[in-house]
Design an enzyme around this catalytic site. Structure first.
Site, PDB file in Angstrom:
ATOM      1  N   ASP A 211     -44.518  -5.901 -20.162  1.00 12.79           N
ATOM      2  CA  ASP A 211     -45.034  -6.069 -18.789  1.00 12.79           C
ATOM      3  C   ASP A 211     -43.929  -6.057 -17.746  1.00 12.79           C
ATOM      4  OD1 ASP A 211     -47.691  -6.588 -19.894  1.00 12.79           O
ATOM      5  OD2 ASP A 211     -46.890  -8.559 -20.419  1.00 12.79           O
TER       6      ASP A 211
ATOM      7  N   LYS B 246     -42.561  -0.823 -16.881  1.00 11.67           N
ATOM      8  CA  LYS B 246     -42.084   0.454 -17.445  1.00 11.67           C
ATOM      9  C   LYS B 246     -42.899   1.633 -16.947  1.00 11.67           C
ATOM     10  CE  LYS B 246     -42.573  -1.084 -21.636  1.00 11.67           C
ATOM     11  NZ  LYS B 246     -42.875  -2.494 -21.304  1.00 11.67           N
TER      12      LYS B 246
ATOM     13  N   GLY C 102     -50.398  -1.492 -21.970  1.00 13.92           N
ATOM     14  CA  GLY C 102     -50.932  -0.759 -20.824  1.00 13.92           C
ATOM     15  C   GLY C 102     -49.871  -0.521 -19.781  1.00 13.92           C
ATOM     16  N   HIS C 103     -49.887   0.665 -19.186  1.00 11.44           N
ATOM     17  CA  HIS C 103     -48.971   0.979 -18.099  1.00 11.44           C
ATOM     18  C   HIS C 103     -49.779   1.122 -16.817  1.00 11.44           C
ATOM     19  CE1 HIS C 103     -45.563   2.683 -20.850  1.00 11.44           C
ATOM     20  NE2 HIS C 103     -45.624   1.379 -20.828  1.00 11.44           N
TER      21      HIS C 103
ATOM     22  N   GLN D 198     -44.534  -2.248 -24.886  1.00 13.58           N
ATOM     23  CA  GLN D 198     -44.160  -3.646 -25.102  1.00 13.58           C
ATOM     24  C   GLN D 198     -42.702  -3.890 -24.683  1.00 13.58           C
ATOM     25  OE1 GLN D 198     -45.701  -2.167 -28.193  1.00 13.58           O
ATOM     26  NE2 GLN D 198     -47.719  -2.901 -27.709  1.00 13.58           N
TER      27      GLN D 198
END
Length: 428
Positions: free
Chosen positions: A13, A16, A40-41, A224
């Site tokens: 988180d 990225k 998730g991005h 991650q």
């Protein structure tokens, strides 16, 4: 620009997705090399928020994207994400996206086992997202996995499903005492989506290496963070894959000598989702402020993130494990209103000061962070576009991060949008 690996340095988180989106503009290919749809991005483009879980962020820059062999993929989730991106005007045709034929498939029984296992553990659960990631990686390690290449020979695929599910159903029924699954239903589910998947399946390693030979610039996108790495993180409160830069080679099929730079993404404070030790976690009004102002909710699960001060013990650990060549600091603006800002420089445990990250969960849960205090800048940074315009105390904070980590800061992010990005030292 050379071939660049982007990794998270904390517990994920870190932002990225935004940085990969930025660097994708200067790349030809973008490849995801590990993890699954448990990450998730989040990207904000022209004021619009777009979240991806499997498709590399570079797809928004109309770059060719690849899901490497190190990723485990739930095909149903992937197709839903493709449809979601298409509905947002993004080209996700098979010309733009390829999946490694060696990537493993998350099967329905993986999700079933994942959730049943967490329920059985009760208070001792590790905080998995329940998406079948861990059980899929387990089957890969024990040579019982099903890969995308198997979909090309559907008779073989069906045979494997029937054989494997005999064992899985025994496990579900007799150990977890939960519902079993019908192998024929699972086979038919994949038969219904097989034709949509086949155009995306390819030998990603071959394509990437050919591209490098032709002078293509490749961006390797991790998921991650370093301290969720299955080998180097806060085990067992980790993910099921290797998140560090070395796995960019293994998880994509590109040799390590072809990786030129490793950029570590660092949130200006620290957050963590789920269970596990977190030495600098705050339980006061400052922790609440960071959580609210930083909108700290997981992009995949929506879970509230735990928040704390920047931890240099884990950042130095990440710098060593990843051979970081540069840092990107994100969410600096979240700290704008604070009178004082602390940096953890070590841990105290049993009267001893530790500067290295311990493998012991007991130590990490009982250590006391050692802090140094810095004056806040009490000035908005969210509208700044030039590093020279930063408040002096903000610069001092960033300079101290460089000094303690031994790694130069290349980019500072002060907001979610592409425009809220200051290039301090160009490397692309």
């Amino acid at each position: 620009m050379s071939n660049i690996v982007v990794v998270g340095t904390q517990w994920g988180d870190e932002g990225k997705g935004k940085i990969v989106d930025l660097l994708s503009e200067y790349s030809d290919y973008v490849v995801r090399f590990q993890g699954g749809n448990n990450a998730g991005h989040t990207m904000v483009v022209n004021g619009k928020t777009i979240i991806s879980h499997l498709v590399p962020s570079g797809i928004l820059q109309e770059k060719k994207c690849f899901i490497g062999n190190g990723v485990v993929v739930d095909p149903v989730v992937l197709l839903d994400e493709i449809d979601y991106l298409i509905s947002n005007g993004v080209d996700v045709s098979s010309d733009m996206l390829k999946i490694s034929n060696r990537a493993h498939i998350i099967m329905p029984y993986h999700r079933q086992i994942d959730n049943a296992r967490e329920i059985k553990k009760g208070d001792k659960k590790i905080g998995t997202t329940g998406r079948g990631i861990g059980p899929c990686y387990e089957d890969r390690a024990t040579r019982r996995g099903i890969r995308f290449a198997d979909l090309l020979d559907f008779e073989l695929f069906a045979e494997k499903v029937r054989t494997i599910m005999d064992e899985k159903n025994f496990y579900l029924k007799n150990y977890f005492h939960t519902e079993t699954l019908d192998p024929e239903d699972v086979i038919n589910q994949f038969l219904a989506i097989r034709d949509r998947l086949i155009p995306y399946i390819s030998d990603v390693s071959v394509i990437l290496n050919k591209g490098i030979d032709e002078g293509k610039k490749i961006l390797f996108e991790g998921a991650q963070g370093t301290h969720l790495d299955v080998e180097h993180g806060t085990y067992p409160f980790v993910t099921s894959s290797s998140t560090v830069s070395g796995n960019a080679a293994c998880g994509s099929g590109v040799g390590p000598c072809k990786l030129d730079q490793v950029i570590g993404i660092v949130k200006a404070y620290t957050t963590r989702v789920g269970s596990g030790p977190f030495p600098t976690e705050l339980f006061d009004e400052i922790g609440d402020l960071l959580q609210k102002k930083g909108a700290e909710f997981g992009a995949t699960t929506g879970r509230k993130r735990r928040c704390g001060w920047l931890d240099m013990v884990i950042l130095k650990n990440a710098a060593r494990l990843n051979s970081l060549t540069g840092l990107v600091i994100t969410k600096l603006d979240v700290l704008d209103d604070l009178d004082e800002i602390k940096i953890c420089t070590g841990y105290e445990y049993n009267g001893q000061i530790m500067e290295d990250f311990s493998p012991s969960i007991k130590v990490l849960e009982n250590c006391i962070p050692v802090y140094e205090t810095h004056k806040g800048w009490k000035q908005s940074t969210s509208n700044l576009t030039d590093y020279n315009a930063f408040p002096d105390n903000a610069k001092k904070y960033l300079d101290r991060i460089e000094e303690l980590s031994g790694v130069k800061i290349k980019i500072v992010s002060v907001g979610p949008g592409r425009e809220a990005t200051i290039i301090k030292e160009r490397f692309f």
